[in-house]
Scaffold this active site. Structure first.
Site, PDB file in Angstrom:
ATOM      1  N   ASP A  43      48.356 -38.870  94.566  1.00 56.89           N
ATOM      2  CA  ASP A  43      49.333 -38.762  93.628  1.00 56.89           C
ATOM      3  C   ASP A  43      50.831 -38.904  94.944  1.00 56.89           C
ATOM      4  O   ASP A  43      51.361 -37.953  96.021  1.00 56.89           O
ATOM      5  CB  ASP A  43      49.641 -37.473  92.933  1.00 56.89           C
ATOM      6  CG  ASP A  43      50.893 -36.807  92.444  1.00 56.89           C
ATOM      7  OD1 ASP A  43      51.613 -37.210  92.820  1.00 56.89           O
ATOM      8  OD2 ASP A  43      50.709 -35.655  92.258  1.00 56.89           O
TER       9      ASP A  43
ATOM     10  N   TYR B 179      61.461 -23.435  84.885  1.00 57.27           N
ATOM     11  CA  TYR B 179      60.473 -21.874  85.564  1.00 57.27           C
ATOM     12  C   TYR B 179      61.963 -20.527  85.835  1.00 57.27           C
ATOM     13  O   TYR B 179      63.008 -19.995  86.770  1.00 57.27           O
ATOM     14  CB  TYR B 179      60.447 -21.902  86.914  1.00 57.27           C
ATOM     15  CG  TYR B 179      59.203 -23.331  87.004  1.00 57.27           C
ATOM     16  CD1 TYR B 179      57.965 -22.634  87.042  1.00 57.27           C
ATOM     17  CD2 TYR B 179      59.286 -24.473  87.311  1.00 57.27           C
ATOM     18  CE1 TYR B 179      56.819 -23.139  86.815  1.00 57.27           C
ATOM     19  CE2 TYR B 179      58.794 -24.922  87.279  1.00 57.27           C
ATOM     20  CZ  TYR B 179      57.114 -24.939  86.951  1.00 57.27           C
ATOM     21  OH  TYR B 179      55.959 -25.541  86.898  1.00 57.27           O
TER      22      TYR B 179
ATOM     23  N   TYR C  97      49.792 -29.841  94.480  1.00 58.02           N
ATOM     24  CA  TYR C  97      51.068 -29.274  92.947  1.00 58.02           C
ATOM     25  C   TYR C  97      50.892 -31.028  92.570  1.00 58.02           C
ATOM     26  O   TYR C  97      50.984 -31.859  93.327  1.00 58.02           O
ATOM     27  CB  TYR C  97      52.411 -29.046  93.783  1.00 58.02           C
ATOM     28  CG  TYR C  97      52.931 -29.627  92.146  1.00 58.02           C
ATOM     29  CD1 TYR C  97      53.263 -28.421  90.907  1.00 58.02           C
ATOM     30  CD2 TYR C  97      53.963 -30.452  92.300  1.00 58.02           C
ATOM     31  CE1 TYR C  97      53.768 -27.957  90.165  1.00 58.02           C
ATOM     32  CE2 TYR C  97      55.135 -30.389  90.779  1.00 58.02           C
ATOM     33  CZ  TYR C  97      54.375 -29.746  89.829  1.00 58.02           C
ATOM     34  OH  TYR C  97      55.887 -29.704  88.796  1.00 58.02           O
TER      35      TYR C  97
ATOM     36  N   LYS D  88      59.317 -39.837  90.620  1.00 58.64           N
ATOM     37  CA  LYS D  88      60.686 -39.441  91.593  1.00 58.64           C
ATOM     38  C   LYS D  88      61.285 -40.276  92.318  1.00 58.64           C
ATOM     39  O   LYS D  88      62.442 -41.045  91.449  1.00 58.64           O
ATOM     40  CB  LYS D  88      60.237 -38.407  93.264  1.00 58.64           C
ATOM     41  CG  LYS D  88      59.724 -37.564  91.979  1.00 58.64           C
ATOM     42  CD  LYS D  88      59.711 -35.916  93.270  1.00 58.64           C
ATOM     43  CE  LYS D  88      59.127 -34.726  92.336  1.00 58.64           C
ATOM     44  NZ  LYS D  88      58.062 -34.162  92.234  1.00 58.64           N
TER      45      LYS D  88
END
Ligand SMILES: *Cc1c(COP(=O)(O)O)cnc(C)c1O
Length: 442
Positions: free
Chosen positions: A253, A24, A152, A282
């Site tokens: 998720d 980003y 997200y 993760k």
């Protein structure tokens, strides 16, 4: 800082500035980057010799800290056998060990594991599973996904389509993103009950549009990168019941929440429910290498497999990578061998005590803690570069985003290190409130 860097570090920074695109970021107006020499335990060592206490776990991943002897040994041992072989037509102990562990540790209905590369890919895989399931069940109109705002789920296209429409990238990619359905952010906070009114908008949307909906997709309990909110377990339990009533699948998720971060091994345990499809990533490999997995129930797997074309249509090149699986197995075993609940509980109370005084500081909207996650929400966006530099000066690694200054340290953090993190956070938040870290420093 630059003065203390040697020529090697200077050259590295120059090459980085010329060619490396960071997450980003703009290649024109570059965010500063801090060159790292190594990391061990709960510390990141910069090339100028400074050591920073890690408050980020490298974005939810490094639950055991860095350079862990057990994970290093697992990686080295696996390298001596094979780093990789294709998973098409071949299998091996590291992958089988991992799918067995994941089935054993996640809710009982989840029986089939699809190994994949990264969190975003595991979300794409989950959404494809839901679409193939509905197709195979003859419900061809069920091609949309329902979620809540503030979520997200990753940066690839279908994952992006279920991220929050405002903080996500919907405007930018409007012409190509699939249009999904959004209920409001879950209102009741974690620990509160969820009333009929709290779930009404979600329930209505689901009831009215059920014939178009393949699945609901949610982050259980913790909305991570979409705002770091903790919502009521009862909201999630009600979502499960509503999905069942309307024959819509539920995808959870757990890429951020999985492996203990919220105080339970998986956050859906807070609500006592199981999804039809589950994503993990993760912390799966303890933050060593990228790997993720999508788990499905017997019913989902069987329906897809009995339908047309009779196969699940996905197969990444590095699926079941033995090196990643061997490290994941070691990471899971390491977690379970320790009293991780006590570690997370100690972090939870340390964060609660250490961050509470921030509530009284100007510019602070909210302070909240759940498991090994602590959040200070400001009323205004924080000047990231100035804040980042100040944290580094104070000897900690904390990277805020938007209005959020948040901590999610490795589970192995010491009591002293946790105090140092909280002290630095209070100090930076106080300086922000006093206008001493203005955007002018950007
Ligand atoms: C980080 C994250 C993802 C995306 O994972 P990547 O490995 O970055 O692709 C998806 N969902 C949630 C909840 C996440 O926190």
């Amino acid at each position: 800082m630059t003065a203390a860097l040697d020529a090697g570090a200077e050259r590295l920074l120059a090459l980085d500035a010329a060619h490396a695109w960071h997450p980003y970021t703009s290649t024109l107006d570059r965010d500063p980057v801090y060159p790292v020499r190594g990391a061990a335990g709960c510390e990141i060592e910069l090339m100028d010799g400074r050591r920073l206490v890690d408050g980020m776990s490298s974005w939810w991943c490094a639950i055991h800290g860095y350079n862990h002897p057990v994970l290093n040994a697992a990686a080295t041992e696996q390298l001596g056998r094979m780093a990789h072989v294709m998973f098409g037509g071949l299998t091996h102990a590291p992958a089988v060990g991992l799918v067995e562990r994941l089935v054993r540790l996640t809710p009982a209905p989840l029986q089939h594991v699809f190994l994949c590369d990264s969190g975003s890919v595991s979300v794409e895989v989950a959404m494809k599973m839901a679409l193939q399931f509905q197709q195979a069940a003859g419900r061809h109109a069920r091609v949309r996904f329902l979620t809540v705002r503030g979520g997200y789920h990753g940066d690839t296209f279908h994952a992006m389509s279920v991220c929050d429409p405002v903080t996500g990238m919907h405007g930018l990619f409007e012409r190509v993103l699939p249009k999904q359905l959004f209920a409001p952010v879950p209102a009741p906070r974690f620990g509160q009950p969820c009333t009929d009114a709290d779930i009404a908008a979600f329930a209505t949307l689901l009831a009215e549009r059920a014939e178009e909906i393949a699945a609901v997709i949610l982050e259980p309990i913790v909305q991570g990168a979409g705002g770091m909110r903790f919502y009521a377990a009862d909201y999630l339990a009600r979502v499960r019941a509503l999905c069942d009533r309307h024959e819509v699948l539920l995808i959870l998720d757990e890429i951020a929440t999985g492996f203990g971060r919220t105080g339970r091994l998986f956050a859906c345990e807070h609500a006592g429910i199981a999804p039809d499809i589950l994503c993990v990533g993760k912390a799966l490999t303890g933050g060593y290498v990228t790997a993720a997995a999508t788990l499905a129930t017997e019913r989902v797997a069987t329906t897809i497999s009995a339908g047309t074309p009779g196969t699940f249509m996905h197969g990444p090149t590095f699926m079941g990578n033995p090196l990643a699986c061997a490290i994941a197995n070691a990471s899971i075993d390491l977690l379970l061998a320790r009293d991780w609940q006590a570690e997370v509980a100690a972090i939870e109370s340390g964060l609660a005590v250490g961050l509470a005084p921030c509530r009284d500081l100007p510019g602070v909207r909210d302070v909240r803690v759940l498991g090994a996650i602590g959040v200070v929400e400001m009323t205004d966006p924080v000047p990231m570069r100035a804040v980042q530099r100040r944290f580094v000066e104070l000897g900690v690694w904390v990277r805020p985003f938007g209005r959020l200054v948040y901590l999610m340290p490795p589970f192995i953090i010491s009591a002293d290190q946790l105090v140092q993190l909280c002290n630095a956070t209070r100090r930076v938040v106080a300086e922000l409130g006093a206008g001493r870290l203005a955007a002018a420093a950007e």
